[in-house]
Write an enzyme that holds these catalytic residues in place. Sequence first.
Site: not given
Length: 784
Positions: A405, A441
Amino acid sequence: MTVSAHPTSSPVGVVEDADHDDPTTPHDAGAPDGSVAAATPAQLADLPARSLGRLGVHVLGDGIDVVVAAAQAVAVDLCLIDGTREHPAERRIGLQKARHGLWHAHVPGVGAGQRYGFRVHGAWQPSDGLFHNPAKLLLDPYARGVDGAVELAPETFGHHVTDIRSTHHGLETADPRDSSPFVAWGTVLPPADPATTARRLELRPRTPWIHTVLYELHVRGFTLLREDLPEELRGTYAGLAHPNVIEHLRGLGVTAVELLPIHVAATEHAIAARGLPNYWGYSTLGFFAPEPRYATRASREAGPAAVEAEVKAMVDALHEAGIEVVLDVVYNHTCEGGMDGPLLSLRGLDNTGYYLHDGGHQARYADVTGTGNSLDFRRQRVVQLTLDSLRHWAGEIGVDGFRFDLAVTLGRRAGEFEPDHPFLVALASDPVLADVKLAVEPWDVGPSGWRTGQFAPPVHEWNDRFRDAVRRFWLADARAQAAGEHGAPHDCRDLATRLSGSADMFQRFDRGPTASVNYVTAHDGFTLADLTRYDHKHNEANLEDSRDGSDNNLSWNHGVEGEIEAGSPAADIRPIRRRSMRNVLGTLLVSSGTPLLTAGDEFGRTQRGNNNAYCQDSPISWVDWDLEPAQLDLLATSSYLLRLRRENPAMRPGRFAYGRPRSNDPFVDLAWFSDDGEPMEGGAWHNPYRRVLQMRRAGGASAHPRSMMRHEAADARDLLVVVNGALNEVDVTLAPGRTPRWELVWDSVWESPDEREQINGGARAEPGDIATVEPLSLRLYLSS
C-alpha cells in the site's frame, strides 16, 4: 490494575512486592485513580539476551529472549501479564541496554502463552518529538500474537485527553493513567516447527506471472453472508478455506487471492469518534500478528497460537487447490495517527526513530500518506522491521506474495522517491523473498507522489492509467456522447496503449507487460456494477458529509441514478448497464498485463453507490451471495472469459509487441485496423470521434518469450478484438488473418456465453467479411 504480588516462580530481575503485608500495593502498583506510579524503572534482569540479532520476544532454551529498539529511552521494562483481563497482575523486569538503541534480556522460567508488553522511561518532550510515558503499556512491534484489542479510551493517549473527539490539546502534559486495560497485549508464541514449515513452502503453487489472475477480497466480508457455510465459519480465515468457497474461486478461474490487510489493526481515533470501524484494515497495529477478529470463535478462545494456526491452515488449503495467497500490506504508516493520536507501540518506543519528520522541526511529522503519520524508510529499524515481517509471512506462514500500500513512501529518501532506494534494493535481493510475488500501489500523497511505471524489477505495479482509460472509453466518454457534449470524447490511442500492455510505462527496466497489474475496480472506488449505476458517490453512511471518496469516478448511470427495479419505467436501461459491465470485463481480460478482479464484480455486486466503504462493516461492504438470474449470467460470462484467457496465449502475451514480424514468426505480432479493415494510419489515431478499432494479436511464439511452453506455441490461435465504442451499430470489415477464418468466440451483446450456441454457423467468418457490430459492444475472434 494490580501489579503482581508474589509470583510463585519469579524470573530473575522481576520487581518484587515493596510491601509484603499488602499484596495489592506492590512496587509500581496502580493508584485508585487508575494511574501508574511507574517513574522508577524496574530492577534490571540478571541475564543478557543470548542474541541481539533477532528482535522481539522468542522462546529460547529455559526461557525467553527479549530484544526491543528504543534508542532515546533511559530505561525499558518488560511487563509480564498474568491473571485475566478483569483481574490482571503484572511483573516487571528491567531490560539491559546494548549498543544502537537496543534493550534486551534473557528471562528464564517464561514460555509460550505468556502475555506481555513494554513500558518505556524517558523524556516527555513533544516539542522535541519525545513521547516516553511508562504509564502506557506498549505492544511489541514484533509480537506474533496479540491478546485483546485496542479500546480507544482517553487512557490510551500519552497526553491528557478527556474525550477522544478532541485530542489536539494538552500535548505538553504526560497522562499518568494506566493504558493496560484498554490495549492489546503481546503473546509469546511457540517456535515454528522447521519440518512443518518446509512442507508448507513446498505446497506453494508458484504460478508464473503470465498465468496469474489476481482476485482482491476482504476475509470477513467475502464469506460472512454465505449460507452454504457453517455459521461459525462465516467471515473467518477458516471460512475462506472451506471447499464451497474454494470451488467458487476455482470455477471462476482466478489463480491468486489478494487479501485486504490481515495484520492486526486498530481503528484510528478520528474514525472511532464517529462510532465506526476501519473495516478495510489499513491501520496496522502490529506487523507480525494476524488480525484475531477474522478467526473463528473457537480459535480466538483458544488463544493467539490457534489464530495463527487457522491462518496457516487457510494458506495450506488454498495451496492444495492451486490458489496462491497474496497479502495487501501497510508498512507506510500505522494506526497511531498524528502526534495527538494514541500511544500504542512505535511512538512510545522511539517516535523520531520510526516516523518521518519534515526536517524543519524534529517534532513535526511529514505526512506523505494522508493518515497523520508516515514511517521513515531512511531509518535502519524501519527497514529491518519491514523485512523481518515480510520474511515471517513468506517464510513461516507461507504466503505467496505482497501488495504494498502507498509504496512510494517506502522508497522516499530526503523527501524524494528513488527506484534504487536501499529498502527496495533489499526487497529485490532478499533470499527469503526471492520467489514470492511483489506488487505495489505506486503512489502516495506526498510531493511527486505519482510514480506509476518507475519501480524496478521484480516489482509489479497497479496501473491506474489502465483503470482510467477503460472507464473513460466505455463509460465517461459514452455518457458524454449520449448527453450531446462537444469535445468530450478522447481518441483511441490511450485505450490501445492499455490493451497492448502499457509499454509507455513498463518497458523501462526491461520489464514485460505482466509488470502492469491491470484493474478497473478495487476495494476503494465504485464496484463494477456501481460504475454503471451511479454518476455520483453516495457516501452518507460514512458520516463525513460525503467529503470523502473520489469525485473522479469516470462512471455512467445510463440516464438514471441508482438501482432500477425490474418493473419500473426505466427497466429498459438494465440490459444496457449489463452490457457496459461486460465491455469492461472483456477489455480487462483481453489486455496484456496481469488482471486483477475485485470480489463480487464477477456477478455485479453493489455497494449502493458508496465509493469509499473503508468504515462500513455492514451490508454495504459484505458480498451478497443471493444472486439474481442476470447475476448468474454475468458470473458465467466472467468464468468463460477467464477460461478463454487461460487457454489462449494470444490473450496473455508475455512480452511487448514490436508491431512487425519476429524472427521466429513471420506474422506481425500486433496490428491495428480501422472499421474498413485497413491498417490504422497516423491521422486516424488522433480523431477523437473515432470509436471503432480492431486489434489483431498473434498467438504462440510471436507473443511470448522463448521460455514459453512449446505445446502452447504450436497450437496457439491468433486473436482479433473488435471494439465499437459508438452509440450506433457499425459495419466492420474484419481484419486480414493468416488462416482462412475468424471464429467469433464472444460478443459482449450476449447476456450469457450460452448464446454462442444459438448463432450456429454465424460464429465463423472470413477475413474481409462484413460484420454488423452493435452499439457499445466488444467482440473477440480467434483464428481457425
